[in-house]
Design an enzyme around this catalytic site. Sequence first.
Site, PDB file in Angstrom:
ATOM      1  CB  ALA A  95      -1.066   0.262   1.234  1.00 41.30           C
ATOM      2  CG  LEU A 143       1.171   3.237   4.724  1.00 43.47           C
ATOM      3  CD1 LEU A 143      -0.035   3.010   4.876  1.00 43.47           C
ATOM      4  CD2 LEU A 143       1.685   4.497   3.930  1.00 43.47           C
ATOM      5  CB  SER A 196       4.154  -3.219   4.602  1.00 44.89           C
ATOM      6  OG  SER A 196       4.408  -3.789   3.510  1.00 44.89           O
ATOM      7  CG  ASP A 250      10.932   3.022   0.823  1.00 42.75           C
ATOM      8  OD1 ASP A 250      10.820   4.245   1.122  1.00 42.75           O
ATOM      9  OD2 ASP A 250      10.813   1.640  -0.163  1.00 42.75           O
ATOM     10  CE1 TYR A 258      10.142   2.287  -7.326  1.00 41.91           C
ATOM     11  CE2 TYR A 258      11.722   1.331  -8.002  1.00 41.91           C
ATOM     12  CZ  TYR A 258      11.547   2.005  -7.455  1.00 41.91           C
ATOM     13  OH  TYR A 258      11.893   2.571  -6.408  1.00 41.91           O
TER      14      TYR A 258
HETATM   15  C1  GLA Z   1       9.470   2.317  -3.660  1.00 39.94           C
HETATM   16  C2  GLA Z   1      10.946   2.882  -2.870  1.00 39.94           C
HETATM   17  C3  GLA Z   1      11.234   3.775  -3.101  1.00 39.94           C
HETATM   18  C4  GLA Z   1      11.491   4.850  -3.732  1.00 39.94           C
HETATM   19  C5  GLA Z   1       9.456   5.051  -4.157  1.00 39.94           C
HETATM   20  C6  GLA Z   1       9.394   5.733  -4.862  1.00 39.94           C
HETATM   21  O1  GLA Z   1       8.738   3.022  -1.869  1.00 39.94           O
HETATM   22  O2  GLA Z   1      11.613   1.840  -1.789  1.00 39.94           O
HETATM   23  O3  GLA Z   1      13.195   4.188  -2.895  1.00 39.94           O
HETATM   24  O4  GLA Z   1      11.536   4.734  -4.956  1.00 39.94           O
HETATM   25  O5  GLA Z   1       9.021   3.681  -4.173  1.00 39.94           O
HETATM   26  O6  GLA Z   1       9.186   7.014  -4.180  1.00 39.94           O
END
Ligand code: GLA
Length: 394
Positions: free
Chosen positions: A128, A130, A132, A176, A228
Site C-alpha cells: 500500500a 507505506l 511494509s 524507505d 517501477y
Molecule cells: C518505493 C521504493 C522507494 C522509492 C519509492 C518511490 O517505495 O522502495 O525507494 O523509490 O518507491 O518514490
Amino acid sequence: MLTTKSASPHACELFARHFRAEPGWLLSVPGRVNLIGEHIDYHDLPVLPMGIQRSIQIAFRGNETPIIRIESEGYGSRSISIHADENSSGPAGDWSNYVLAATRLAASHWPLRQGIDAAVASDLPPAAGLSSSSALLIGLTLALLTANSITPDFDELMNIFPDGEQFVGTRGGGMDHAAILASRAGSALLVEFAPLAVRPVPIPSDWAFLAAHSLTTAEKSGAMRSQYNSRREAGSAALRKLGLASFRSALESRPAAELAALAGNPSLSDAESRSFLHVIAEAARVREAVTALENQDPVAFGGLLNASHASLRDHLQVSNPALDELVDCAMQAGALGARLTGAGFGGYTIILCAVADQQRICTELVKRFYARRSGFNPEAHLFVAEPSAGVVSG
Ligand code: GLA
C-alpha cells in the site's frame, strides 16, 4: 532501539502461545509515508519522508540453534537455516523470502552464531505504499543481529539495506530504509544521498497528515515491479542520451527552464522525456517543500503536494483512477494538498490539512469516496499519520 515487551502485547502473546516461553526482546519497526520527493531517491536526489505510528512488531529471542523459527498470525510458520544456500528461495510472493533475504543480508556481513525464535505482528497495511516490505526486512535483519549481539550503526545499515531489498521485490532507492531507521518523532526527515545525510525538519503541531487508502493495491513482487523498474530506467536512459553525468549535477549547474527544454530533445522516447520532466521538477519541489515547512506555510506545502501528484499522474504515469479520485475528493473536502505516496499504482494517498479540519475531512472522504466502495475498514484505511521515531533514532 528495543522496547520492553509490554509495549506490544500482540507479538508477545503470539510468541508465548506459539513457543510456550517469554520473548527476550520486542522490536517495533515503523512504516513511513513519503511527504514529497517521489521516484527520485534512486536517482540520488533528496526526499522528504517521515516514520509513522503504524509498525511491524517482532517479539524474539536467540534459540542457540542454527535455525530461524518464525510465526506470523496472518502468514503462518516458517523455519529457515541461518546457513541457507545463497540461491535458495521460497515460492514467489511467500513471506519466507523475507526471512531468507534478512538471513542472507545479515550472514553476508556479520558472523551469525545462532538463529532466533520470533513472532511477527503488524498493523501496517501491506502492498500500500507505506513500506511494509522494507519494515519487515529491516525488522527481521535487526532481530537476527540483536540476538547475535551485533549492533551496526545507521551508516552500516544503510550500506546493506537498499541492495538487500532486491531479493524480495523492487530494487528501490534508500528512502524507505532511511526513514524507517532514522526518523524523529514530530519531524519529517530530509534524506540526501551520495553522500548519505539525514536532517529532521519539525512539522508544525497544527498541521495534520491523513493517510487515506485508495482501496487498490500494488504488490511489490508482482507486475508493479517491472512498472517501477521501467520508470527508473527511463529516467536513467534520458540522462545518458542527453550526455548528463547525473541529475544532481545537472540541477546544480543549469537553470530549471533550460533543463525542462532538454526534455524536448528528439533522441528521447516519450517515456524518457516524461520521466526526465518529472524528476527535475520533483527535485525542485522537495527543496521548496522544506522551505515551506520551515516557514510554517501549509498553503505552499499543500500546493507542492498537488503539483507532485499531477506530475506522477501525467508525466511518470504511476497513478491510477482510484488514487486520482481520492486526491480530488480530498481537495473538494477542503484539504490543503494531497498526493499518492510511495511507488504508486495503488495504495495510500497522503493529505495535508489543518488539525482543526481533520475530522471534518475524514467524514467528507467517507461520504464522497469510501461510501461508494466495498471493503472499507475505517481503522486500517483512513488514519492520521503521526510523525514517529525510526527504529534506531528512537
Ligand atoms: C518505493 C521504493 C522507494 C522509492 C519509492 C518511490 O517505495 O522502495 O525507494 O523509490 O518507491 O518514490
